[in-house]
Write a protein that holds these residues in place. Structure first.
Motif, PDB file in Angstrom:
ATOM      1  N   SER A   1      11.629  27.513  34.239  1.00  0.00           N
ATOM      2  CA  SER A   1      11.112  28.812  34.668  1.00  0.00           C
ATOM      3  C   SER A   1      10.034  29.308  33.717  1.00  0.00           C
ATOM      4  O   SER A   1       8.958  29.758  34.146  1.00  0.00           O
ATOM      5  N   VAL A   2      10.293  29.235  32.417  1.00  0.00           N
ATOM      6  CA  VAL A   2       9.315  29.692  31.425  1.00  0.00           C
ATOM      7  C   VAL A   2       8.086  28.787  31.436  1.00  0.00           C
ATOM      8  O   VAL A   2       6.942  29.274  31.375  1.00  0.00           O
ATOM      9  N   ARG A   3       8.318  27.502  31.532  1.00  0.00           N
ATOM     10  CA  ARG A   3       7.214  26.543  31.496  1.00  0.00           C
ATOM     11  C   ARG A   3       6.234  26.769  32.648  1.00  0.00           C
ATOM     12  O   ARG A   3       5.017  26.660  32.485  1.00  0.00           O
TER      13      ARG A   3
ATOM     14  N   GLY B   1       9.778  32.623  22.920  1.00  0.00           N
ATOM     15  CA  GLY B   1       9.208  33.327  21.783  1.00  0.00           C
ATOM     16  C   GLY B   1       7.803  32.883  21.443  1.00  0.00           C
ATOM     17  O   GLY B   1       7.261  31.929  22.021  1.00  0.00           O
ATOM     18  N   ALA B   2       7.189  33.559  20.475  1.00  0.00           N
ATOM     19  CA  ALA B   2       5.795  33.295  20.111  1.00  0.00           C
ATOM     20  C   ALA B   2       5.599  31.862  19.646  1.00  0.00           C
ATOM     21  O   ALA B   2       4.621  31.200  20.016  1.00  0.00           O
ATOM     22  N   ALA B   3       6.512  31.356  18.836  1.00  0.00           N
ATOM     23  CA  ALA B   3       6.373  29.992  18.321  1.00  0.00           C
ATOM     24  C   ALA B   3       6.452  28.975  19.454  1.00  0.00           C
ATOM     25  O   ALA B   3       5.693  28.001  19.501  1.00  0.00           O
ATOM     26  N   ALA B   4       7.369  29.219  20.403  1.00  0.00           N
ATOM     27  CA  ALA B   4       7.481  28.315  21.548  1.00  0.00           C
ATOM     28  C   ALA B   4       6.223  28.355  22.394  1.00  0.00           C
ATOM     29  O   ALA B   4       5.769  27.335  22.910  1.00  0.00           O
ATOM     30  N   GLY B   5       5.637  29.547  22.551  1.00  0.00           N
ATOM     31  CA  GLY B   5       4.398  29.675  23.312  1.00  0.00           C
ATOM     32  C   GLY B   5       3.257  28.906  22.690  1.00  0.00           C
ATOM     33  O   GLY B   5       2.465  28.278  23.391  1.00  0.00           O
ATOM     34  N   ARG B   6       3.167  28.929  21.371  1.00  0.00           N
ATOM     35  CA  ARG B   6       2.101  28.168  20.701  1.00  0.00           C
ATOM     36  C   ARG B   6       2.298  26.670  20.906  1.00  0.00           C
ATOM     37  O   ARG B   6       1.325  25.923  21.064  1.00  0.00           O
TER      38      ARG B   6
END
Length: 265
Positions: free
Chosen positions: A148-150, A256-261
């Motif tokens: 879902s996030v991906r 989270g931000a780290a996962a987004g990067r």
């Protein structure tokens, strides 16, 4: 929507079939057109997936993809209303699809008699507008959440056991929305509880599943969902509904931000 600029015209028969939706001021013809143009992915064709699948079909969601590796068992019939005695032994997705086509034969219903693996989810969510989690285990829920996030596809999540149910909508398109892992961290996996050992009140799965379908229809028709950022707890024994406010975890390993990067790299 997958292609919001190409909404289908409604035939006279469709105007009649869906007239009770069209009469709703918040829904109207445009909302029904969006449903007919939409693609919903439903993972799980059991207790929750049965009412979800039947209501999405009845409501006119144009394309519905059903994913479930299991077969119909006699013990399912107490609560899994998409299945019948005659279809014991059938793949659940085929049994559910037969019931859905009996209600609304004009839809596209795709069936996948297999587990919801990441590769399959990547294939389906590339064109999906909503993902409905009707599964029954923690690992699958986290697999669906990551997908879902991906793909930035809203996740409508439901669960039910004994007399207790829960419902939430996680929408990665909204910056403030938590994901499932924010609320139920994968590293803190609870002890798995199954209907086969603890039981479940039959109408409870119908109640939670029907509410999942309602949230999905609101998202698909353009009304949005007020459950984003909230977890609704249901106690069927006491007829009690309790909403809990949820917050996004900035350090979440999924959204989270780290996962987004990492996803952007």
């Amino acid at each position: 929507m997958s292609n919001p600029t190409a909404l289908p015209d409604l035939s006279d028969a469709q105007l009649l079939r869906y007239s009770r939706h069209i009469l709703l001021e918040e829904f109207g013809i445009a909302g029904q057109q969006r449903l007919l143009a939409a693609h919903a992915v439903v993972v799980g064709a059991g207790g929750l997936g049965s009412p979800v699948a039947l209501y999405l079909a009845a409501a006119g969601v144009g394309r519905i993809s059903l994913v479930d590796h299991d077969a119909v068992d006699g013990t399912n019939l107490q609560r899994q209303i998409a299945h019948t005695q005659e279809r014991i032994g059938w793949p659940k997705v085929e049994s559910a699809a037969l019931a859905m086509r009996a209600i609304n034969p004009e839809l596209r219903i795709d069936t996948w008699a297999q587990r919801a693996e990441p590769a399959l989810l990547d294939q389906l969510l590339s064109s999906a507008d909503v993902l409905l989690d009707c599964s029954d285990n923690f690992a699958t829920r986290h697999t669906l959440n990551r997908a879902s996030v991906r793909h930035r596809v809203p996740l409508v999540s439901g669960a039910a056991i004994r007399f207790d149910g829960q419902l939430a909508v996680y929408d990665p398109r909204q910056p403030a929305s938590p994901c499932y892992a924010c609320v139920f961290p994968e590293a803190q996996a609870p002890e798995e509880t199954r209907c086969a050992t603890l039981g479940v009140l039959a109408p409870l799965v119908g109640l939670v599943g029907s509410m999942q379908a309602a949230e999905a229809l609101k998202l698909l028709s353009g009304m949005g969902s007020n459950l984003v950022g909230r977890l609704l707890l249901l106690d069927a024994l006491r007829s009690d509904f309790q909403p809990l406010q949820l917050a996004r975890d900035p350090a979440c390993p999924v959204c989270g931000a780290a996962a987004g990067r990492q996803r952007a790299a």
